[in-house]
Design a protein around this motif. Sequence first.
Motif, PDB file in Angstrom:
ATOM      1  N   VAL A 164       0.848  -1.193   0.000  1.00 55.51           N
ATOM      2  CA  VAL A 164       0.000   0.000   0.000  1.00 55.51           C
ATOM      3  C   VAL A 164       0.883   1.242   0.000  1.00 55.51           C
ATOM      4  O   VAL A 164       1.838   1.330   0.776  1.00 55.51           O
ATOM      5  CB  VAL A 164      -0.933   0.022   1.233  1.00 55.51           C
ATOM      6  N   LYS A 165       0.565   2.210  -0.854  1.00 60.21           N
ATOM      7  CA  LYS A 165       1.352   3.429  -0.968  1.00 60.21           C
ATOM      8  C   LYS A 165       0.709   4.572  -0.198  1.00 60.21           C
ATOM      9  O   LYS A 165      -0.485   4.858  -0.358  1.00 60.21           O
ATOM     10  CB  LYS A 165       1.500   3.820  -2.437  1.00 60.21           C
TER      11      LYS A 165
ATOM     12  N   GLU B 281     -13.805   5.094  -5.518  1.00 63.64           N
ATOM     13  CA  GLU B 281     -13.148   6.401  -5.552  1.00 63.64           C
ATOM     14  C   GLU B 281     -13.977   7.447  -6.281  1.00 63.64           C
ATOM     15  O   GLU B 281     -14.007   8.619  -5.877  1.00 63.64           O
ATOM     16  CB  GLU B 281     -11.769   6.264  -6.201  1.00 63.64           C
ATOM     17  N   THR B 282     -14.657   7.048  -7.328  1.00 62.41           N
ATOM     18  CA  THR B 282     -15.456   8.026  -8.081  1.00 62.41           C
ATOM     19  C   THR B 282     -16.580   8.608  -7.235  1.00 62.41           C
ATOM     20  O   THR B 282     -17.044   9.727  -7.496  1.00 62.41           O
ATOM     21  CB  THR B 282     -16.058   7.380  -9.339  1.00 62.41           C
TER      22      THR B 282
ATOM     23  N   THR C 108      -5.821   9.063   0.821  1.00 61.20           N
ATOM     24  CA  THR C 108      -4.468   9.176   1.388  1.00 61.20           C
ATOM     25  C   THR C 108      -3.591   7.974   1.098  1.00 61.20           C
ATOM     26  O   THR C 108      -2.369   8.084   1.108  1.00 61.20           O
ATOM     27  CB  THR C 108      -4.546   9.353   2.916  1.00 61.20           C
ATOM     28  N   HIS C 109      -4.199   6.804   0.872  1.00 59.72           N
ATOM     29  CA  HIS C 109      -3.448   5.575   0.616  1.00 59.72           C
ATOM     30  C   HIS C 109      -4.091   4.832  -0.549  1.00 59.72           C
ATOM     31  O   HIS C 109      -5.309   4.882  -0.727  1.00 59.72           O
ATOM     32  CB  HIS C 109      -3.440   4.650   1.844  1.00 59.72           C
ATOM     33  N   ARG C 110      -3.244   4.123  -1.295  1.00 58.95           N
ATOM     34  CA  ARG C 110      -3.748   3.394  -2.446  1.00 58.95           C
ATOM     35  C   ARG C 110      -3.054   2.030  -2.540  1.00 58.95           C
ATOM     36  O   ARG C 110      -1.846   1.907  -2.293  1.00 58.95           O
ATOM     37  CB  ARG C 110      -3.488   4.192  -3.724  1.00 58.95           C
TER      38      ARG C 110
ATOM     39  N   GLU D 236      -7.215   2.810  -0.168  1.00 62.30           N
ATOM     40  CA  GLU D 236      -6.778   2.157   1.068  1.00 62.30           C
ATOM     41  C   GLU D 236      -6.725   3.109   2.259  1.00 62.30           C
ATOM     42  O   GLU D 236      -6.414   2.683   3.365  1.00 62.30           O
ATOM     43  CB  GLU D 236      -5.395   1.525   0.866  1.00 62.30           C
ATOM     44  N   GLY D 237      -7.008   4.383   2.029  1.00 64.64           N
ATOM     45  CA  GLY D 237      -6.989   5.321   3.141  1.00 64.64           C
ATOM     46  C   GLY D 237      -7.718   6.599   2.777  1.00 64.64           C
ATOM     47  O   GLY D 237      -7.718   7.025   1.617  1.00 64.64           O
TER      48      GLY D 237
END
Length: 354
Positions: free
Chosen positions: A272-273, A293-294, A304-306, A314-315
């Motif tokens: 996770v980034k 996300e859309t 904040t996280h993907r 992810e965040g």
Amino acid sequence: MEGKLVLADGSVFSGTMLGPLHTVGEVVFNTGMTGYQEVLTDPSYCGQIVTMTYPLIGNYGVAASFNQSRQPYVRGFVIGELCSTPSNWRAENSLAEFLKRHRIPCLYGVDTRALTRRIRASGVMMGVLAPARMGHEEALALLSNADVVHLVEKVTTPIVYRLPRTGPRVVVMDFGVKRNILESLARLGCDLTVVPAATTAETILAMEPDGVFLSNGPGDPKEVSYAIETVKKLVGRKPIFGICLGHQILALALGGDTYKLKFGHRGANHPVKDLATGRVFITSQNHGYAVAETSLHGTDLVVTHRAVNDGTVEGLRHRTLPVFSVQYHPEAAPGPHDNMYLFQQFYQLMTKEV
């Protein structure tokens, strides 16, 4: 005893049953190399038959200290090789004895690689774990009676309880909270009050907390409509931190939407980034739903996280309020505890150190 796993698409995977019990559940896979006891006792797996992709399971036995809840919640367990001679100085019993004691049907000697590829190709589906003598039509008929809804009600605490400390007061909304999460908050000094999932916002605010924590848990977040309404009333009143199901509930409460993933994220090795720093963390995950996300356009939520593997959210954090969440489990690091900074951020929000 010969056994089988019959999937809803009619495919059959053969193996050996640990006992004569049968079960019905959603068949998923977990890619972790370790942590099988944590998987068995994680309430987020309620209603599911879990396949472990790592071939040898049970090699370090089981111990009470590894349990994540008051009882196991998985419907069934599917593995390649079941280790009968565990070796670990902490082991108190074998995995086979643990499964028998808790009456968890287990099929071993299975081609778990083929099963995992089937789930990846077709998506998660319902399945029946049963002795081989059960007829195919009888097995398929059981699928129509599967009870895999309203799972949060099955795992949440029935009573309010406290884990007293001297730090900021935190109300934990228990949607299926893991013990390690509570311990992570307690180690920071948080004074914890754990409440049932259906607790109202008015009751929570009457406890005068410094913050509210939304826990992990099983199932479709949209089924927990009462919790979504509660969180709507709490936003802006107290700092809020959500994990996993709590992350999804927070997104729904603030105008976002969720959807079911094809085969979910389950394992201790998901990258996770962190979009703020560019750093990639190896995370532990267990979820079948994600935030769309859309749907966040026009809301006050910022990603904040993907996930590195598939780009999913992810965040999240609120643009102006002390509210944030992550999809993964920061307390369940497979190695260094790099993700503990999230609990520290929550602590700082409550004590106004930032």
